[in-house]
Write an enzyme that holds these catalytic residues in place. Structure first.
Site, PDB file in Angstrom:
ATOM      1  N   ARG A   1       0.836  -1.211   0.085  1.00 25.99           N
ATOM      2  CA  ARG A   1       0.187   0.102  -0.033  1.00 25.99           C
ATOM      3  C   ARG A   1       0.914   1.219  -0.036  1.00 25.99           C
ATOM      4  O   ARG A   1       0.469   2.280  -0.337  1.00 25.99           O
ATOM      5  CB  ARG A   1      -1.140   0.030   1.269  1.00 25.99           C
ATOM      6  CG  ARG A   1      -1.915   1.291   1.367  1.00 25.99           C
ATOM      7  CD  ARG A   1      -2.881   1.108   2.251  1.00 25.99           C
ATOM      8  NE  ARG A   1      -2.762   0.708   3.665  1.00 25.99           N
ATOM      9  CZ  ARG A   1      -2.171   1.256   4.791  1.00 25.99           C
ATOM     10  NH1 ARG A   1      -1.873   2.510   4.354  1.00 25.99           N
ATOM     11  NH2 ARG A   1      -2.010   0.792   5.653  1.00 25.99           N
TER      12      ARG A   1
ATOM     13  N   TYR B   1     -11.864  15.482 -19.441  1.00 22.00           N
ATOM     14  CA  TYR B   1     -12.636  14.306 -19.163  1.00 22.00           C
ATOM     15  C   TYR B   1     -13.748  14.596 -18.298  1.00 22.00           C
ATOM     16  O   TYR B   1     -13.379  15.183 -16.888  1.00 22.00           O
ATOM     17  CB  TYR B   1     -11.585  13.245 -18.556  1.00 22.00           C
ATOM     18  CG  TYR B   1     -12.351  12.022 -18.255  1.00 22.00           C
ATOM     19  CD1 TYR B   1     -13.301  11.369 -18.983  1.00 22.00           C
ATOM     20  CD2 TYR B   1     -12.205  11.631 -16.962  1.00 22.00           C
ATOM     21  CE1 TYR B   1     -13.819  10.142 -18.472  1.00 22.00           C
ATOM     22  CE2 TYR B   1     -12.788  10.634 -16.292  1.00 22.00           C
ATOM     23  CZ  TYR B   1     -13.869   9.648 -17.471  1.00 22.00           C
ATOM     24  OH  TYR B   1     -14.381   8.705 -16.753  1.00 22.00           O
TER      25      TYR B   1
ATOM     26  N   ASP C   1      -2.908  16.466 -18.026  1.00 25.79           N
ATOM     27  CA  ASP C   1      -3.307  15.049 -18.265  1.00 25.79           C
ATOM     28  C   ASP C   1      -2.812  14.877 -19.675  1.00 25.79           C
ATOM     29  O   ASP C   1      -3.396  15.230 -20.802  1.00 25.79           O
ATOM     30  CB  ASP C   1      -4.494  15.104 -18.064  1.00 25.79           C
ATOM     31  CG  ASP C   1      -5.067  13.632 -18.303  1.00 25.79           C
ATOM     32  OD1 ASP C   1      -4.582  12.934 -19.181  1.00 25.79           O
ATOM     33  OD2 ASP C   1      -6.235  13.347 -17.620  1.00 25.79           O
TER      34      ASP C   1
ATOM     35  N   LYS D   1      -5.235   3.394 -20.487  1.00 31.09           N
ATOM     36  CA  LYS D   1      -5.121   3.728 -22.028  1.00 31.09           C
ATOM     37  C   LYS D   1      -4.053   3.177 -22.603  1.00 31.09           C
ATOM     38  O   LYS D   1      -3.569   2.272 -22.386  1.00 31.09           O
ATOM     39  CB  LYS D   1      -5.565   5.152 -22.040  1.00 31.09           C
ATOM     40  CG  LYS D   1      -6.546   5.860 -21.258  1.00 31.09           C
ATOM     41  CD  LYS D   1      -7.878   5.178 -21.453  1.00 31.09           C
ATOM     42  CE  LYS D   1      -9.052   5.911 -20.763  1.00 31.09           C
ATOM     43  NZ  LYS D   1      -9.653   5.777 -19.342  1.00 31.09           N
TER      44      LYS D   1
HETATM   45  C1  PLP Z   1      -8.133  12.115 -20.564  1.00 31.15           C
HETATM   46  C2  PLP Z   1      -8.541  10.925 -19.291  1.00 31.15           C
HETATM   47  N1  PLP Z   1      -8.154  11.194 -17.899  1.00 31.15           N
HETATM   48  C3  PLP Z   1      -8.366  10.330 -16.874  1.00 31.15           C
HETATM   49  C4  PLP Z   1      -9.364   9.510 -17.036  1.00 31.15           C
HETATM   50  C5  PLP Z   1      -9.680   8.574 -15.950  1.00 31.15           C
HETATM   51  O1  PLP Z   1      -8.981   7.402 -16.014  1.00 31.15           O
HETATM   52  P1  PLP Z   1      -9.470   5.996 -15.437  1.00 31.15           P
HETATM   53  O2  PLP Z   1     -10.597   5.514 -15.980  1.00 31.15           O
HETATM   54  O3  PLP Z   1      -8.140   5.013 -15.435  1.00 31.15           O
HETATM   55  O4  PLP Z   1      -9.775   6.305 -13.956  1.00 31.15           O
HETATM   56  C6  PLP Z   1      -9.910   9.242 -18.407  1.00 31.15           C
HETATM   57  C7  PLP Z   1     -10.961   8.105 -18.545  1.00 31.15           C
HETATM   58  O5  PLP Z   1     -11.469   7.779 -19.482  1.00 31.15           O
HETATM   59  C8  PLP Z   1      -9.477   9.997 -19.586  1.00 31.15           C
HETATM   60  O6  PLP Z   1      -9.986   9.794 -20.690  1.00 31.15           O
END
Ligand code: PLP
Length: 385
Positions: free
Chosen positions: A50, A104, A176, A201
């Site tokens: 953890r 997102y 991001d 992804k």
């Molecule tokens: C650009 C982006 N950031 C963050 C996330 C969140 O990721 P997770 O589904 O791995 O929690 C997503 C999910 O689709 C995303 O498309």
């Protein structure tokens, strides 16, 4: 002699190349152990999964740090976990966050609802109105957050300008970079302080793991680790092992995504039933010049608006056989989704329209199948649309 920096494929496969010993396994074993034997008495570091110091977690962290050109990195149990903790390591109750509007949907909810409950206020900026960033800055602004390329219209942001603003104002710039992966873009080289990924992804790439990561300075990563110890988003060792396996092919996968993305997007743009294609590799994309200058490749994500609107989109989806209707992206298999029902379901139709996502918008994540087969499938879908 100065040490030569390895290329991205080599970094993805080996990380830091160290000395090898006879009989050492070439593929890392999985340390599927929650805990590790401790010395008696005080110790510098208690080894406990953890805490993010399991050997599989550590191998991955060093691999991503190498790829992003960061001092350190940390993996967490989801992209949302990574986004949440990266921000909570910077922001305190009473602080203000300046966020791009093009993000997102889950991240937007985190900021607008959860952070608001913690006393952290967020203002959203349309990145097309560059002056707004400066206008909406406050005395208590501690961080700027953007996504680039954006989900799902693939806008590409000029981080050089934003990075300079963040630096001048003494605030952290968090990016991001999920859609680009470090193969196509490395935000730290363009003025960002902190890089966030949904590892679910491209980094993992096989649609079989949920994970997230943050790459930044060693001090910042330690801030996240100390929060992760108590908020509890550590990555399971088996997941870490799967991600390491995925990472080894990241560079070749992304090169193929780039190739297929450009080919399929160019084909889609010639189709009479298609109103608009959103792909930064196309000269018709509003950020094409910036993308060509700053990205190593345009990626495998393509947004499509059909001339026939939402009903045509539904007919197209039903006719597709190869491309699977499912949320998420970045895997070897091609997927399609309607952002209004998935990633952007939490937004009102007005908010979606402001973000350039009309009803009937289709978001394709082009996988590693043969481009000819993907085009044949899309031709089938468009014929039905
Ligand atoms: C650009 C982006 N950031 C963050 C996330 C969140 O990721 P997770 O589904 O791995 O929690 C997503 C999910 O689709 C995303 O498309």
């Amino acid at each position: 002699m100065r040490r030569r920096r390895s290329g991205l494929s080599t970094r993805a496969i080996h990380g830091d190349v160290g000395p090898r010993t006879v009989a050492q396994p070439v593929a890392a074993p999985i340390y599927q152990s929650s805990t590790f034997v401790s010395p008696f008495g005080p110790t510098d570091e208690v080894l406990y999964t953890r805490y993010g110091n399991n050997p599989n977690q550590r191998r991955l962290a060093s691999r991503l740090a190498h790829l992003e050109g960061a001092q350190a990195a940390i993996f967490l149990a989801s992209g949302m976990g990574a986004t949440a903790l990266a921000h909570l390591a910077v922001l305190q109750p009473g602080d203000h966050l300046l966020s791009s509007e093009w993000i997102y949907g889950g991240t937007r909810r985190l900021f607008a609802e959860e952070f608001a409950r913690l006393g952290i206020e967020t203002s959203f900026v349309n990145p097309d109105r560059q002056r707004q960033w400066r206008i909406k800055l406050r005395k208590n602004t501690r961080a700027i957050f953007v996504e680039t390329p954006t989900n799902p219209v693939m806008r590409v942001l000029d981080l050089g300008w934003l990075g300079a603003l963040a630096k001048a104002e003494g605030v952290a710039l968090l990016v991001d970079s999920t859609f680009a992966s470090p193969i196509n873009f490395r935000p730290l080289e363009h003025g960002a302080d902190i890089v966030i990924h949904s590892v679910t992804k491209y980094l993992n790439g096989h649609s079989d793991v949920i994970a997230g990561a943050v790459a930044a300075s060693a001090a910042f990563v330690e801030e996240i680790r100390s929060r992760m110890k108590v908020w509890g988003q550590a990555l399971d060792p088996h997941c870490a092992w799967l991600i390491e396996r995925g990472l080894k092919t990241l560079a070749v996968r992304v090169a193929r995504h780039n190739e297929t993305g450009l080919r399929v997007a160019s084909w889609l743009e010639t189709q009479p039933k298609v109103r608009r294609v959103h792909y930064p590799g196309l000269p018709s994309h509003p950020d094409h010049a910036l993308a060509a200058r700053t990205l190593n490749g345009f990626g495998g994500m393509v947004g499509v608006e059909l001339a026939g609107g939402p009903r045509a989109a539904r007919r197209c989806l039903k006719a597709l056989r190869l491309i699977t209707h499912a949320p998420s992206l970045g895997g070897v298999e091609s997927l399609v989704s309607e952002p209004r029902f998935t990633s952007h379901a939490g937004l009102t139709p007005q908010q979606r329209a402001a973000a350039g996502i009309p009803d009937g918008f289709l978001r394709f994540s082009l996988g590693l199948e043969d481009a000819d087969d993907l085009i044949a499938d899309l031709a089938r879908g468009l014929a039905a649309a």
